[in-house]
Design an enzyme around this catalytic site. Structure first.
Site, short mmCIF file in Angstrom:
data_model
loop_
_atom_site.label_atom_id
_atom_site.label_comp_id
_atom_site.label_asym_id
_atom_site.label_seq_id
_atom_site.Cartn_x
_atom_site.Cartn_y
_atom_site.Cartn_z
N CYS A 49 0.83 -1.21 0.00
CA CYS A 49 0.00 0.00 0.00
C CYS A 49 0.86 1.26 0.00
CB CYS A 49 -0.95 0.00 1.19
SG CYS A 49 -2.18 -1.32 1.12
N ARG A 123 -7.50 -3.92 -3.31
CA ARG A 123 -6.74 -2.92 -4.07
C ARG A 123 -7.49 -2.73 -5.39
NH1 ARG A 123 -2.38 -1.60 -2.34
NH2 ARG A 123 -1.84 -3.64 -1.49
#
Length: 159
Positions: A49, A123
């Site tokens: 991330c 994601r």
């Protein structure tokens, strides 16, 4: 799951701005300023991330030149996102979906069953035109996979 051609679900959630303020984000209000990129990520301070958000930071000028505004979204608190943004010099707003309503609306919810963690964002990236229509959609079932940033930039230019 929302797809290209769908109208993006409306939402309001807390947002940490690049100058450190915590305000309220409403999608329809953001769209008044033009097209939007929503970049969902599982969690602040994780390696992938962090890599994704810093890559987006480094490509922000290209996205801005294409006329789109970028917003990162995770289930982290706005305070946690503030520290994450500061540590990584993120220069775009981060939306805190602490109630998990946005990831539910976009159907981008995933669990890390092995870790006993449930209800984080997959994601994923969505490009919305100024009418709120999804013109580009990328969703991964593998949290270790990042989007194709060149494809994202091309989608931003096309919108």
């Amino acid at each position: 799951m929302v797809r290209e051609g769908d109208t993006a679900p409306e939402f309001t959630a807390p947002m940490r701005t690049p100058d450190g303020d915590i305000t309220e984000f409403t999608l329809s209000e953001a769209l008044e300023d033009g097209p939007v990129v929503l970049a969902f990520f599982p969690g602040a301070f994780t390696s992938v991330c962090t890599g994704e958000m810093t890559t987006l930071r480094d490509r922000l000028d290209s996205l801005a030149d294409a006329g789109v505004s970028l917003y990162g979204i995770s289930i982290d608190s706005p305070f946690s996102l503030g520290e994450f943004a500061e540590q990584n010099e993120l220069n775009f707003p981060l939306v805190a979906d602490t109630n998990k309503e946005v990831i539910d609306a976009y159907d981008v919810v995933m669990d890390f069953a092995d870790l006993g963690i449930s209800g984080v964002a997959k994601r994923s990236v969505f490009v919305l035109d100024d009418d709120g229509t999804i013109t580009y959609s990328w969703v991964s079932d593998d949290p270790g996979v990042e989007p194709d940033y060149d494809d994202l930039e091309a989608a931003a230019e096309d919108v």
